[in-house]
Design a protein around this motif. Structure first.
Motif, PDB file in Angstrom:
ATOM      1  N   LEU A  61       0.885  -1.229   0.109  1.00  0.00           N
ATOM      2  CA  LEU A  61      -0.036   0.107  -0.116  1.00  0.00           C
ATOM      3  C   LEU A  61       0.908   1.133  -0.039  1.00  0.00           C
ATOM      4  O   LEU A  61       1.852   1.317   0.978  1.00  0.00           O
ATOM      5  CB  LEU A  61      -0.854   0.076   1.252  1.00  0.00           C
ATOM      6  CG  LEU A  61      -1.841  -1.216   1.472  1.00  0.00           C
ATOM      7  CD1 LEU A  61      -2.386  -1.133   2.845  1.00  0.00           C
ATOM      8  CD2 LEU A  61      -3.017  -1.270   0.409  1.00  0.00           C
ATOM      9  N   THR A  62       0.546   2.072  -0.951  1.00  0.00           N
ATOM     10  CA  THR A  62       1.259   3.466  -0.881  1.00  0.00           C
ATOM     11  C   THR A  62       0.558   4.460   0.208  1.00  0.00           C
ATOM     12  O   THR A  62      -0.646   4.571   0.082  1.00  0.00           O
ATOM     13  CB  THR A  62       1.164   4.051  -2.377  1.00  0.00           C
ATOM     14  OG1 THR A  62       1.823   3.275  -2.997  1.00  0.00           O
ATOM     15  CG2 THR A  62       1.819   5.272  -2.313  1.00  0.00           C
ATOM     16  N   LYS A  63       1.386   4.994   1.124  1.00  0.00           N
ATOM     17  CA  LYS A  63       0.940   6.041   2.119  1.00  0.00           C
ATOM     18  C   LYS A  63       0.087   7.088   1.541  1.00  0.00           C
ATOM     19  O   LYS A  63       0.612   7.794   0.556  1.00  0.00           O
ATOM     20  CB  LYS A  63       2.080   6.414   3.044  1.00  0.00           C
ATOM     21  CG  LYS A  63       2.515   5.456   3.774  1.00  0.00           C
ATOM     22  CD  LYS A  63       3.716   6.491   4.722  1.00  0.00           C
ATOM     23  CE  LYS A  63       4.681   5.217   5.289  1.00  0.00           C
ATOM     24  NZ  LYS A  63       5.784   6.079   5.709  1.00  0.00           N
ATOM     25  N   PRO A  64      -1.050   7.571   1.704  1.00  0.00           N
ATOM     26  CA  PRO A  64      -1.661   8.676   1.232  1.00  0.00           C
ATOM     27  C   PRO A  64      -1.019   9.866   1.882  1.00  0.00           C
ATOM     28  O   PRO A  64      -0.253   9.860   2.857  1.00  0.00           O
ATOM     29  CB  PRO A  64      -3.298   8.578   1.884  1.00  0.00           C
ATOM     30  CG  PRO A  64      -3.043   7.646   2.976  1.00  0.00           C
ATOM     31  CD  PRO A  64      -1.786   6.616   2.769  1.00  0.00           C
ATOM     32  N   VAL A  65      -1.265  11.136   1.535  1.00  0.00           N
ATOM     33  CA  VAL A  65      -0.760  12.207   1.817  1.00  0.00           C
ATOM     34  C   VAL A  65      -1.458  13.021   3.020  1.00  0.00           C
ATOM     35  O   VAL A  65      -0.883  14.117   3.542  1.00  0.00           O
ATOM     36  CB  VAL A  65      -0.471  13.434   0.553  1.00  0.00           C
ATOM     37  CG1 VAL A  65       0.672  12.534  -0.299  1.00  0.00           C
ATOM     38  CG2 VAL A  65      -1.675  13.670  -0.096  1.00  0.00           C
ATOM     39  N   ASP A  66      -2.628  12.918   3.249  1.00  0.00           N
ATOM     40  CA  ASP A  66      -3.620  13.576   3.976  1.00  0.00           C
ATOM     41  C   ASP A  66      -4.264  12.553   4.912  1.00  0.00           C
ATOM     42  O   ASP A  66      -4.320  11.217   4.924  1.00  0.00           O
ATOM     43  CB  ASP A  66      -4.542  14.216   3.525  1.00  0.00           C
ATOM     44  CG  ASP A  66      -5.374  13.513   2.468  1.00  0.00           C
ATOM     45  OD1 ASP A  66      -5.527  12.486   2.471  1.00  0.00           O
ATOM     46  OD2 ASP A  66      -6.366  14.142   1.758  1.00  0.00           O
ATOM     47  N   PHE A  67      -4.912  13.176   5.792  1.00  0.00           N
ATOM     48  CA  PHE A  67      -5.786  12.306   7.045  1.00  0.00           C
ATOM     49  C   PHE A  67      -6.368  11.287   6.179  1.00  0.00           C
ATOM     50  O   PHE A  67      -6.969  10.077   6.852  1.00  0.00           O
ATOM     51  CB  PHE A  67      -6.086  13.010   8.192  1.00  0.00           C
ATOM     52  CG  PHE A  67      -6.878  12.035   9.196  1.00  0.00           C
ATOM     53  CD1 PHE A  67      -6.023  11.250  10.142  1.00  0.00           C
ATOM     54  CD2 PHE A  67      -8.129  12.327   9.797  1.00  0.00           C
ATOM     55  CE1 PHE A  67      -6.386  10.479  11.042  1.00  0.00           C
ATOM     56  CE2 PHE A  67      -8.669  11.629  10.608  1.00  0.00           C
ATOM     57  CZ  PHE A  67      -7.900  10.733  11.329  1.00  0.00           C
ATOM     58  N   GLN A  68      -7.514  11.959   5.714  1.00  0.00           N
ATOM     59  CA  GLN A  68      -8.751  11.442   5.046  1.00  0.00           C
ATOM     60  C   GLN A  68      -8.088  10.091   4.185  1.00  0.00           C
ATOM     61  O   GLN A  68      -8.903   9.127   4.174  1.00  0.00           O
ATOM     62  CB  GLN A  68      -9.510  12.091   4.070  1.00  0.00           C
ATOM     63  CG  GLN A  68     -10.797  11.546   3.561  1.00  0.00           C
ATOM     64  CD  GLN A  68     -11.711  11.091   4.750  1.00  0.00           C
ATOM     65  OE1 GLN A  68     -11.998  11.907   5.622  1.00  0.00           O
ATOM     66  NE2 GLN A  68     -12.224   9.684   4.566  1.00  0.00           N
ATOM     67  N   GLY A  69      -7.063  10.411   3.662  1.00  0.00           N
ATOM     68  CA  GLY A  69      -6.365   9.254   2.783  1.00  0.00           C
ATOM     69  C   GLY A  69      -6.156   8.192   3.865  1.00  0.00           C
ATOM     70  O   GLY A  69      -6.291   6.812   3.256  1.00  0.00           O
ATOM     71  N   PHE A  70      -5.436   8.283   5.014  1.00  0.00           N
ATOM     72  CA  PHE A  70      -4.989   7.480   5.744  1.00  0.00           C
ATOM     73  C   PHE A  70      -6.505   6.521   6.609  1.00  0.00           C
ATOM     74  O   PHE A  70      -6.448   5.343   6.461  1.00  0.00           O
ATOM     75  CB  PHE A  70      -4.344   8.021   7.117  1.00  0.00           C
ATOM     76  CG  PHE A  70      -2.899   8.032   6.842  1.00  0.00           C
ATOM     77  CD1 PHE A  70      -2.124   6.980   7.209  1.00  0.00           C
ATOM     78  CD2 PHE A  70      -2.202   9.057   6.338  1.00  0.00           C
ATOM     79  CE1 PHE A  70      -0.565   6.667   7.006  1.00  0.00           C
ATOM     80  CE2 PHE A  70      -0.890   8.931   6.119  1.00  0.00           C
ATOM     81  CZ  PHE A  70      -0.234   8.228   6.452  1.00  0.00           C
ATOM     82  N   LEU A  71      -7.418   7.409   6.584  1.00  0.00           N
ATOM     83  CA  LEU A  71      -8.557   6.982   7.051  1.00  0.00           C
ATOM     84  C   LEU A  71      -9.361   5.819   5.995  1.00  0.00           C
ATOM     85  O   LEU A  71      -9.798   4.760   6.395  1.00  0.00           O
ATOM     86  CB  LEU A  71      -9.824   7.898   7.552  1.00  0.00           C
ATOM     87  CG  LEU A  71      -9.951   8.579   8.535  1.00  0.00           C
ATOM     88  CD1 LEU A  71     -10.853   9.627   8.857  1.00  0.00           C
ATOM     89  CD2 LEU A  71     -10.053   7.815   9.790  1.00  0.00           C
ATOM     90  N   ASP A  72      -9.288   6.286   4.828  1.00  0.00           N
ATOM     91  CA  ASP A  72      -9.845   5.380   3.819  1.00  0.00           C
ATOM     92  C   ASP A  72      -8.800   4.113   3.753  1.00  0.00           C
ATOM     93  O   ASP A  72      -9.318   3.161   3.556  1.00  0.00           O
ATOM     94  CB  ASP A  72      -9.862   6.250   2.340  1.00  0.00           C
ATOM     95  CG  ASP A  72     -10.700   7.454   2.081  1.00  0.00           C
ATOM     96  OD1 ASP A  72     -11.494   7.316   3.086  1.00  0.00           O
ATOM     97  OD2 ASP A  72     -10.512   8.193   1.259  1.00  0.00           O
ATOM     98  N   ILE A  73      -7.452   4.414   3.852  1.00  0.00           N
ATOM     99  CA  ILE A  73      -6.726   3.065   3.688  1.00  0.00           C
ATOM    100  C   ILE A  73      -7.013   2.167   4.885  1.00  0.00           C
ATOM    101  O   ILE A  73      -7.318   0.933   4.741  1.00  0.00           O
ATOM    102  CB  ILE A  73      -5.391   3.283   3.877  1.00  0.00           C
ATOM    103  CG1 ILE A  73      -4.721   4.054   2.544  1.00  0.00           C
ATOM    104  CG2 ILE A  73      -4.253   2.237   4.137  1.00  0.00           C
ATOM    105  CD1 ILE A  73      -3.949   3.310   1.694  1.00  0.00           C
TER     106      ILE A  73
END
Length: 146
Positions: A117-129
């Protein structure tokens, strides 16, 4: 894995404090009961997994979230050690890194990573992951016993 009602033990090997905090916050807001344990480098990750030193009383992780670029021992070395150790090899390892390089993806799977998995750049992206991760790895997938 764990029995119903028991928390899932997750080891996060991440040297970036900001990314570790984002991951921790995303897990806190998740739907699955979990204990997230964080270490800052590959040497500490292996000590945790082998329950050595200060980690002797820690639970065996049900899965590992592994950054590739860490000090002292990088994620490649940790992944290789995990998969070569009969006591650890069945623990799923999900590479969670900022790299989108094809060679990193290929190498991770060659070293038997269970997912990349590629790390997202924002918190919403981390939540989605984390939500997707929980849905698949912690709800759908059947894991072998310890």
């Amino acid at each position: 894995m764990t029995t119903v009602g028991q928390p899932v033990e997750v080891l996060l090997a991440e040297d970036n404090p900001g990314d570790a905090r984002l991951t921790e916050k995303a897990f806190e807001q998740g739907n699955i009961l979990n204990n997230l344990h964080t270490v800052e480098d590959g040497v500490e990750a292996m000590k945790f997994l082998r329950r050595e030193g200060e980690y002797q009383d820690r639970p065996r992780p049900d899965l590992v979230l592994l950054d590739l670029n860490m000090p002292r021992k990088d994620g490649w070395e940790v992944l290789e050690e995990i998969k070569e150790d009969p006591d650890l090899a069945r623990i799923p390892v999900i590479v969670l890194t900022s790299s989108e390089a094809e060679e990193d993806i290929v190498k991770s799977y060659e070293l038997q990573a269970n997912a990349y998995l590629t790390k997202p750049v924002d918190f919403q992206g981390f939540l989605d992951i984390v939500h997707g991760f929980e849905e698949f790895w912690l709800s759908v997938v059947k894991m072998p016993p310890e």
